[in-house]
Design an enzyme around this catalytic site. Sequence first.
Site, short mmCIF file in Angstrom:
data_model
loop_
_atom_site.label_atom_id
_atom_site.label_comp_id
_atom_site.label_asym_id
_atom_site.label_seq_id
_atom_site.Cartn_x
_atom_site.Cartn_y
_atom_site.Cartn_z
N ARG A 1 0.85 -1.18 0.00
CA ARG A 1 0.00 0.00 0.00
C ARG A 1 0.89 1.23 0.00
O ARG A 1 1.71 1.39 0.90
CB ARG A 1 -0.86 -0.05 1.26
CG ARG A 1 -2.21 0.54 1.11
CD ARG A 1 -3.05 0.18 2.30
NE ARG A 1 -2.51 0.69 3.56
CZ ARG A 1 -3.27 1.11 4.56
NH1 ARG A 1 -4.59 1.10 4.43
NH2 ARG A 1 -2.74 1.53 5.68
N THR B 1 -0.79 7.60 -0.90
CA THR B 1 -2.11 7.54 -1.55
C THR B 1 -3.00 6.46 -0.95
O THR B 1 -4.20 6.44 -1.19
CB THR B 1 -1.95 7.23 -3.04
OG1 THR B 1 -1.37 5.91 -3.17
CG2 THR B 1 -1.03 8.24 -3.72
N ASP C 1 0.45 -2.59 12.43
CA ASP C 1 0.87 -3.04 11.10
C ASP C 1 1.11 -4.55 11.14
O ASP C 1 2.07 -5.03 11.75
CB ASP C 1 2.16 -2.30 10.68
CG ASP C 1 2.52 -2.60 9.23
OD1 ASP C 1 2.67 -3.80 8.89
OD2 ASP C 1 2.63 -1.65 8.44
N ASP D 1 4.59 -5.86 9.75
CA ASP D 1 5.71 -5.54 10.64
C ASP D 1 5.67 -6.40 11.90
O ASP D 1 6.71 -6.86 12.38
CB ASP D 1 5.66 -4.06 11.04
CG ASP D 1 6.18 -3.16 9.92
OD1 ASP D 1 6.83 -3.67 9.00
OD2 ASP D 1 5.91 -1.94 9.99
C1 PRP Z 1 -1.40 -4.27 4.68
C2 PRP Z 1 -2.31 -5.47 4.89
C3 PRP Z 1 -3.12 -5.47 3.64
C4 PRP Z 1 -3.29 -4.00 3.36
C5 PRP Z 1 -4.65 -3.58 3.83
O1 PRP Z 1 -0.36 -4.59 3.84
O2 PRP Z 1 -1.61 -6.67 5.10
O3 PRP Z 1 -2.52 -6.11 2.55
O4 PRP Z 1 -2.28 -3.31 4.13
O5 PRP Z 1 -4.89 -2.25 3.50
P1 PRP Z 1 -6.00 -1.83 2.45
O6 PRP Z 1 -7.23 -2.62 2.74
O7 PRP Z 1 -6.15 -0.36 2.73
O8 PRP Z 1 -5.47 -2.08 1.07
P2 PRP Z 1 0.83 -3.58 3.51
O9 PRP Z 1 0.49 -2.77 2.29
O10 PRP Z 1 1.21 -2.82 4.73
O11 PRP Z 1 1.99 -4.55 3.04
P3 PRP Z 1 2.78 -5.67 3.86
O12 PRP Z 1 1.83 -6.80 4.10
O13 PRP Z 1 3.87 -6.03 2.92
O14 PRP Z 1 3.28 -5.07 5.15
N1 URA Z 2 -2.52 -2.58 7.20
C1 URA Z 2 -2.15 -2.98 8.43
O1 URA Z 2 -1.21 -3.79 8.58
N2 URA Z 2 -2.83 -2.50 9.49
C2 URA Z 2 -3.85 -1.63 9.36
O2 URA Z 2 -4.44 -1.23 10.38
C3 URA Z 2 -4.20 -1.20 8.07
C4 URA Z 2 -3.53 -1.71 7.01
#
Ligand code: PRP
Ligand code: URA
Length: 209
Positions: free
Chosen positions: A104, A108, A200, A203
């Site tokens: 994400r 944006t 997160d 993380d």
């Molecule tokens: C997080 C989560 C989802 C997304 C959700 O991933 O694991 O994939 O955000 O957000 P959304 O519904 O607003 O799209 P992130 O983009 O942080 O990537 P990661 O899993 O690599 O940490």
């Molecule tokens: N992605 C995450 O990992 N946590 C949130 O709360 C939203 C998006």
Amino acid sequence: MSKVFICDHPLIQHKLTYIRDVNTKTKDFRELVDEVATLMAYEITRNIQLENIQVKTPVATADCRIISGRMLGIIPILRAGLGMVDGILNLIPAAKVGHIGLYRDPETLQPVEYYVKLPTDVQERELIVVDPMLATGGSANLAITALKNRGCVQIKLMCLIAAPEGIEAVQKEHPDIDIYVAAIDDYLNDHGYIIPGLGDAGDRLFGTK
Ligand code: PRP
Ligand code: URA
């Protein structure tokens, strides 16, 4: 309109409480996500098709049922979705696993696709898209669209925590997709984080913060 199922089994809710807790460290967080994924897989496969067979017991013939030849696929959205894969494979070891890599954009909040690798027969499989967090819904929507563009039709979405905004977004773009969650939280903050949420997910799973 798609249905939303809240998996409110006490074991799921108990473990989710510790997943949310800021004091839960990476090792325990990972184990708890794995366990909740197993329990949610139990719920999501509740209506899986069975077929009748007979087996010989040591003393007679029994009319029994087994899961029919239907093939399943698990599709984690990278990274955080990876944390749910083994938990589901515990119950469905024959499932194949496809990966969709999205992150994400922090400015944006739009998802950016960076990797897609799916089983060759993915169109014939019943698919479970997994990601712990359904926030704006952008990532789930893009992953589901990527699957539909490749001919997939039977798709379910499984997340630990959803924001109302994310559910609404998926229902709007993909009204044919049923959504399974352990909890629906209150709202998204200005940074697109689910409140109260768990922070997160990626993380916390991988210890990158
Ligand atoms: C997080 C989560 C989802 C997304 C959700 O991933 O694991 O994939 O955000 O957000 P959304 O519904 O607003 O799209 P992130 O983009 O942080 O990537 P990661 O899993 O690599 O940490
Ligand atoms: N992605 C995450 O990992 N946590 C949130 O709360 C939203 C998006």
